[in-house]
Design a protein around this motif. Structure first.
Motif, mmCIF file in Angstrom:
data_model
loop_
_atom_site.group_PDB
_atom_site.id
_atom_site.type_symbol
_atom_site.label_atom_id
_atom_site.label_comp_id
_atom_site.label_asym_id
_atom_site.label_seq_id
_atom_site.Cartn_x
_atom_site.Cartn_y
_atom_site.Cartn_z
ATOM 1 N N GLU A 27 0.854 -1.187 0.000
ATOM 2 C CA GLU A 27 0.000 0.000 0.000
ATOM 3 C C GLU A 27 0.886 1.232 0.000
ATOM 4 O OE1 GLU A 27 -3.046 0.151 2.914
ATOM 5 O OE2 GLU A 27 -4.301 -1.271 1.812
ATOM 6 N N LEU A 28 0.671 2.121 -0.950
ATOM 7 C CA LEU A 28 1.473 3.327 -1.128
ATOM 8 C C LEU A 28 0.558 4.522 -0.930
ATOM 9 C CD1 LEU A 28 3.029 2.126 -4.499
ATOM 10 C CD2 LEU A 28 4.000 1.799 -2.235
ATOM 11 N N THR A 29 0.878 5.373 0.051
ATOM 12 C CA THR A 29 0.042 6.544 0.326
ATOM 13 C C THR A 29 0.913 7.785 0.466
ATOM 14 O OG1 THR A 29 0.087 6.056 2.707
ATOM 15 C CG2 THR A 29 -1.795 5.233 1.453
ATOM 16 N N GLY A 30 0.380 8.884 0.057
ATOM 17 C CA GLY A 30 1.041 10.189 0.128
ATOM 18 C C GLY A 30 0.104 11.211 -0.456
ATOM 19 N N GLU A 31 0.535 12.457 -0.536
ATOM 20 C CA GLU A 31 -0.317 13.498 -1.094
ATOM 21 C C GLU A 31 -0.673 13.161 -2.534
ATOM 22 O OE1 GLU A 31 -0.498 18.356 -1.660
ATOM 23 O OE2 GLU A 31 1.317 17.398 -0.940
ATOM 24 N N ASP A 32 -1.973 13.030 -2.806
ATOM 25 C CA ASP A 32 -2.498 12.729 -4.144
ATOM 26 C C ASP A 32 -2.145 11.332 -4.628
ATOM 27 O OD1 ASP A 32 -3.623 15.277 -4.314
ATOM 28 O OD2 ASP A 32 -1.769 16.125 -5.090
ATOM 29 N N ILE A 33 -1.612 10.464 -3.763
ATOM 30 C CA ILE A 33 -1.361 9.074 -4.156
ATOM 31 C C ILE A 33 -1.973 8.159 -3.112
ATOM 32 C CG2 ILE A 33 0.430 7.288 -4.188
ATOM 33 C CD1 ILE A 33 2.047 8.866 -5.993
ATOM 34 N N SER A 34 -2.765 7.215 -3.562
ATOM 35 C CA SER A 34 -3.296 6.153 -2.712
ATOM 36 C C SER A 34 -3.468 4.952 -3.613
ATOM 37 C CB SER A 34 -4.624 6.573 -2.075
ATOM 38 O OG SER A 34 -5.133 5.526 -1.284
ATOM 39 N N SER A 35 -2.509 4.021 -3.539
ATOM 40 C CA SER A 35 -2.484 2.919 -4.487
ATOM 41 C C SER A 35 -2.215 1.612 -3.764
ATOM 42 C CB SER A 35 -1.402 3.169 -5.552
ATOM 43 O OG SER A 35 -1.485 2.222 -6.587
ATOM 44 N N THR A 36 -2.921 0.565 -4.174
ATOM 45 C CA THR A 36 -2.722 -0.773 -3.629
ATOM 46 C C THR A 36 -2.203 -1.664 -4.744
ATOM 47 O OG1 THR A 36 -4.534 -0.445 -2.063
ATOM 48 C CG2 THR A 36 -3.847 -2.709 -2.471
ATOM 49 N N LEU A 37 -1.094 -2.371 -4.488
ATOM 50 C CA LEU A 37 -0.406 -3.130 -5.527
ATOM 51 C C LEU A 37 -0.268 -4.592 -5.112
ATOM 52 C CD1 LEU A 37 1.177 -2.549 -8.273
ATOM 53 C CD2 LEU A 37 3.225 -2.749 -6.861
ATOM 54 N N ARG A 38 -0.644 -5.493 -5.996
ATOM 55 C CA ARG A 38 -0.482 -6.938 -5.793
ATOM 56 C C ARG A 38 0.865 -7.344 -6.371
ATOM 57 N NH1 ARG A 38 -1.069 -11.153 -3.193
ATOM 58 N NH2 ARG A 38 -2.480 -12.820 -3.743
ATOM 59 N N VAL A 39 1.683 -8.020 -5.563
ATOM 60 C CA VAL A 39 3.048 -8.385 -5.988
ATOM 61 C C VAL A 39 3.280 -9.889 -5.789
ATOM 62 C CG1 VAL A 39 5.502 -7.898 -5.737
ATOM 63 C CG2 VAL A 39 3.836 -6.094 -5.260
ATOM 64 N N GLN A 40 3.764 -10.554 -6.818
ATOM 65 C CA GLN A 40 4.257 -11.934 -6.732
ATOM 66 C C GLN A 40 5.576 -11.998 -7.468
ATOM 67 O OE1 GLN A 40 1.154 -14.395 -8.408
ATOM 68 N NE2 GLN A 40 -0.092 -14.339 -6.555
ATOM 69 N N GLY A 41 6.529 -12.782 -6.930
ATOM 70 C CA GLY A 41 7.827 -12.881 -7.582
ATOM 71 C C GLY A 41 8.805 -13.721 -6.782
ATOM 72 N N CYS A 42 10.065 -13.673 -7.191
ATOM 73 C CA CYS A 42 11.126 -14.512 -6.615
ATOM 74 C C CYS A 42 11.895 -13.760 -5.534
ATOM 75 C CB CYS A 42 12.096 -14.946 -7.715
ATOM 76 S SG CYS A 42 11.314 -15.856 -9.082
ATOM 77 N N MET A 43 12.117 -14.406 -4.368
ATOM 78 C CA MET A 43 12.836 -13.795 -3.254
ATOM 79 C C MET A 43 13.874 -14.783 -2.720
ATOM 80 S SD MET A 43 11.752 -10.678 -1.731
ATOM 81 C CE MET A 43 11.290 -10.848 -0.010
ATOM 82 N N SER A 44 14.902 -14.232 -2.037
ATOM 83 C CA SER A 44 15.965 -15.086 -1.498
ATOM 84 C C SER A 44 15.649 -15.605 -0.106
ATOM 85 C CB SER A 44 17.286 -14.303 -1.471
ATOM 86 O OG SER A 44 17.125 -13.115 -0.717
ATOM 87 N N GLN A 45 14.605 -15.054 0.558
ATOM 88 C CA GLN A 45 14.209 -15.560 1.870
ATOM 89 C C GLN A 45 12.684 -15.543 1.963
ATOM 90 O OE1 GLN A 45 15.399 -12.500 1.549
ATOM 91 N NE2 GLN A 45 14.138 -11.097 2.770
ATOM 92 N N ALA A 46 12.186 -16.244 2.994
ATOM 93 C CA ALA A 46 10.741 -16.446 3.091
ATOM 94 C C ALA A 46 10.028 -15.297 3.795
ATOM 95 C CB ALA A 46 10.461 -17.748 3.826
ATOM 96 N N ALA A 47 10.748 -14.373 4.418
ATOM 97 C CA ALA A 47 10.110 -13.328 5.228
ATOM 98 C C ALA A 47 9.249 -12.397 4.394
ATOM 99 C CB ALA A 47 11.182 -12.524 5.947
ATOM 100 N N CYS A 48 8.238 -11.842 5.053
ATOM 101 C CA CYS A 48 7.384 -10.822 4.421
ATOM 102 C C CYS A 48 8.076 -9.480 4.598
ATOM 103 C CB CYS A 48 6.003 -10.819 5.077
ATOM 104 S SG CYS A 48 4.845 -9.664 4.308
ATOM 105 N N ASN A 49 9.135 -9.265 3.809
ATOM 106 C CA ASN A 49 9.958 -8.075 4.009
ATOM 107 C C ASN A 49 10.550 -7.605 2.691
ATOM 108 O OD1 ASN A 49 11.303 -6.007 5.292
ATOM 109 N ND2 ASN A 49 13.000 -7.290 5.990
#
Length: 823
Positions: A351-373
């Motif tokens: 979720e990206l928020t700021g002045e005049d921006i409010s956007s929700t983005l779905r992300v899937q892809g490859c990571m080197s660790q399992a953490a939600c980070n």
């Protein structure tokens, strides 16, 4: 029958037969040029206007010695036609200002001024005087201003800032030069030139506030489209604020998310900084942040080049993951082989928020660790707030179809279809859609609203509120949360089928569906069993809809119950009233003017917009005049009002003469645009002619201030017959205004209340705080007021909220203003 397709832009637009719209010249410019370059010429673009709109030309020239400021704006306008008009706001030598304005509708591209020739002629030679002043015209600063000898009679050095707003222009100009008087009044009281609003401030050392590049963008694109470049708009910041640049790139295989924010900030200065929040291969995040105050438009990043380089070739590993970057959903994500060392599949929501921006983005892809980070503990990137959640099946916030529409169509055009915009909802909210059809012989009225809702889920439901033949009403409602854009009805097909043939009866009734009026209703023979003529008004409110419909047609019973007891359809509230005239369309606007002689000299009073009233409302126009001798105030309002006296007109003299004058004019009327008085003469002509004042023996301070306390007053000799000095405050709320006035002056003996204890004048609710009416001083003795310069507690409490009240006032349609609405 093939459907009538009704496309939409940023919401719903029903395409019906329309009149031709004008094409106008369009463009704008703000430029400082050498006087030797005049006359200047220009070419501009074109634009197609809304129906009924005209073309406008506005040019302003500010000449200052060897330099000239050109301000040009052309385009479409709702203003009424105006012949070409040249105004000399300030004559030279020294600083001079001239403008050209025109509004036309007689043909396409009629706003065709293309040169300064009609505004400008070579100045006559000047006789030098003895005063020397710095001379400067600049959108940046005047540190390198040149000092010149001023023309004779120009004995003052002007030093000020002009702000220009409107007509697509937002510019701040630093001005120094020679003037004939010391006042901060370069504009000669001009506050508006065409669509341009002008304001002025003097005696400052540097630019009042920074102008920064301004704009926002959140976009998913292909990596092959990088590097990206852009141009941004401009924005004037508050004093002391800086300019900021924030850019984030999230790369995910073949796609990249670009988030850009430019504008003003209170944060302290920060050198340009690039941070690699997560390095590739696989998912990678990099950002650029910068805060500056050293010059205007210093936040000038215009490309992704500082952040982005081509990724080196990857060595494939053994794990395969779906890859997706989307604001909608990842149902069609492509599975890829991850780079070696990337053994975990990321699945999360940003979720990206700021002045005049409010956007929700779905992300899937490859990571080197399992953490939600994915963001590597980052929660803020410049002016952007970022948050993360993993393992969700869908986006935290739904994206819904969004739009509204109200239209009368021919039954032969049914079924109708539409396209719609979209909107991201608050977390937990669902998508709703509501459609209502009223069929009335050859016509059909459509009401449509789609968007976000807090209501619980509801399966699609079709309700027949009133069955035909004759007048019939059917609605469709739905609330859903199972996927984005689930409120996807795009046609009237589920609601409508051609009515069966009806057997004609013996009763004839007028038939009408109109948002305006039924004066030209057609009379038809009603179906058998329909022996009553319906005549009513329906009002629809809610879901972004505010509409009033006039209905006449055939009914099977005499009751005023077309809606069959229905009061809510989805987010729509519906109400009904029968046997009344249609609600009138009234002129709308407020006026406020503070200057001399308004009690003697009429001024224009023309509204710039209109409004359709609610049920039981009529048109109103109201003027209130306060005259303290040295200064006068006119406050006025046009619009709708609910009243028990729908046709009423009065002029009231609440106070004076002798002494201060307070008078009002109020008119209520029930026909379309009947509140159309174009001058304050409707009040002034009803006042008794002023008699020549005979000086008395009483001396009082006089003052009339808007939004502040009278602290410095001019003592005057009062007319004979006045017996006291008045000091007090009056609040006015209603009719589109919320204002307070501080008043001092000579008081007639009849009362200690200027309003004569009146608390309502048209739509104005008035409250008076008479602080003192001092009758103990004669023969010029100075009046004794308690707590000089202080205001009573209720007034002070109101002044604390003055900023809010002014903001509300500036949001209304104003004809004249004491202060510009932009700061």
């Amino acid at each position: 029958m093939s459907p009538a397709v009704l496309p939409a832009l940023l919401g719903l637009t029903l395409v019906l037969p329309r009149a031709q719209a004008l094409t106008c010249q369009s463009g704008r410019a703000v430029a400082v040029r050498n006087a030797t370059e005049l006359p200047l010429e220009w070419t501009v673009g074109e634009m197609i206007c809304n129906e009924g709109w005209g073309c406008q030309d506005t040019v302003m020239l500010l000449e200052n010695g060897l330099q000239v400021l050109l301000v040009l704006t052309k385009g479409c306008t709702q203003e009424k036609d105006q012949e070409a008009h040249i105004t000399q706001h300030r004559e030279g030598p020294g600083l001079s200002i001239v403008s050209y304005t025109r509004v036309c509708r007689h043909m396409d591209l009629c706003n065709d001024l293309s040169s300064t020739v009609s505004l400008w002629s070579l100045p006559a030679p000047v006789v030098p005087g003895f005063m020397r002043c710095p001379v400067c015209l600049s959108t940046e600063g005047c540190e390198s201003a040149t000092e010149v000898t001023c023309p004779i009679s120009h004995s003052h050095c002007y030093n000020g800032i002009l702000k220009l707003r409107g007509g697509g222009i937002s510019s701040t100009l630093r001005v120094q030069g020679c003037m004939s008087q010391a006042a901060c009044n370069l504009l000669n009281k001009t506050r508006k030139i065409g669509p341009l609003s002008l304001s002025e401030k003097c005696g400052v050392k540097g630019m009042e506030a920074l102008t920064c590049q301004s704009g926002t963008l959140a976009k998913v694109m292909n990596v092959t489209e990088l590097p990206q470049e852009w141009t941004a708009g401009q924005k004037d910041c508050k004093e002391g604020w800086g300019c900021q640049d924030t850019l984030m790139l999230l790369e995910n295989g073949p796609q990249v998310l670009l988030v850009l924010m430019k504008g003003c900030t209170q944060k302290k200065d920060q050198e340009a900084r690039i941070i690699q929040h997560r390095a590739g291969p696989g998912l990678s995040v990099v950002s650029y942040t910068y805060v500056c105050r050293h010059e205007h438009l210093c936040n000038d990043l215009s490309t992704t080049l500082p952040l982005w380089t081509l990724q080196p070739p990857e060595v494939p590993g053994s794990v395969r993951c779906p890859v997706c970057l989307s604001k909608e959903g990842c149902e069609s994500a492509t599975e890829v082989t991850c780079p070696v060392g990337h053994s975990h599949c990321y699945n999360g929501i940003l979720e990206l928020t700021g002045e005049d921006i409010s956007s929700t983005l779905r992300v899937q892809g490859c990571m080197s660790q399992a953490a939600c980070n994915l963001l590597n503990e980052t929660r803020e990137i410049g002016s952007l707030s970022v948050s993360e959640k993993c393992g969700a099946k869908g986006a935290q916030a739904l994206t819904c179809q969004s739009g509204t529409g109200v239209a009368v169509s021919n039954a032969v055009d049914m079924p109708l279809e539409w396209t719609i915009g979209e909107k991201i909802c608050n977390k937990g909210w669902g998508c709703q859609e509501t459609v209502m059809l009223i069929e009335n012989g050859p016509q059909v009225f459509l009401v449509l609203t789609k968007g976000c809702t807090q209501e619980k889920d509801q399966k699609a439901r079709v309700t027949k509120h009133r069955a035909g033949p004759g007048l019939s009403i059917v609605s469709y409602t739905r609330v859903c949360r199972h996927e984005d854009f689930c409120n996807d009805l795009s046609t009237t097909r589920p609601l409508w089928s051609p009515p069966p043939p009806s057997v004609p009866g013996s009763v004839r009734c007028p038939v009408c569906l109109s948002t305006e009026g039924c004066e030209s209703a057609t009379e038809v023979t009603c179906p058998a069993g329909h022996s009553h003529c319906y005549n009513g008004i329906l009002q629809f409110r809610g879901g972004g809809i505010g509409s009033t419909l006039r209905v006449q047609g055939c009914m099977s019973q005499a009751a005023c119950n077309l809606l069959n007891e229905t009061r809510e359809i989805g987010p729509l509230s519906v109400s009904e009233k029968c046997g009344v005239k249609a609600s009138p369309t009234c002129e709308k606007g407020v006026v406020m003017q503070l200057k001399k002689n308004l009690a003697k000299e009429p001024m224009e009073w023309n509204a710039v917009s209109s409004v359709t009233c609610d049920l039981e409302e009529v048109c109103q126009e109201t003027l209130l005049l306060i005259d303290v001798g040295s200064t006068s105030l006119i406050v006025g309002s046009k619009g709708c009002i609910k009243t028990e006296t729908p046709n009423y007109q009065t002029v009231s003299i609440h106070s004076g003469p002798p002494g201060m004058l307070m008078a009002s004019y109020t008119r209520f009327c029930s026909s379309n645009r009947c509140n159309s008085a174009s001058s304050t003469s409707v009040l002034l002509n009803s006042l008794p002619p002023p008699a020549a004042p005979v000086p008395g023996g009483l001396q009082c301070p006089t003052c009339l201030k808007f939004g502040e306390v009278c602290k410095f007053s001019e003592n005057v000799m009062c007319p004979k017959g006045t017996t006291g000095c008045y000091k007090g405050y009056i609040n006015i709320k209603g009719g589109g205004l919320s204002s307070a006035f501080s008043i001092q002056g000579c008081m007639a003996p009849s009362s200690n209340s200027l309003l004569n204890h009146t608390d309502m004048i048209g739509p104005f609710h008035t409250v008076e705080f008479p602080q003192a009416v001092n009758k103990d001083h004669q023969n010029g003795a100075a009046p004794k007021y308690p707590q000089s310069g202080a205001a009573p507690a209720p007034y002070l409490a109101w002044v604390v909220g003055l900023g809010l009240s002014l903001a509300l006032w500036c949001g209304m349609t104003t004809l004249f203003t004491l202060f510009p609405c932009d700061s």
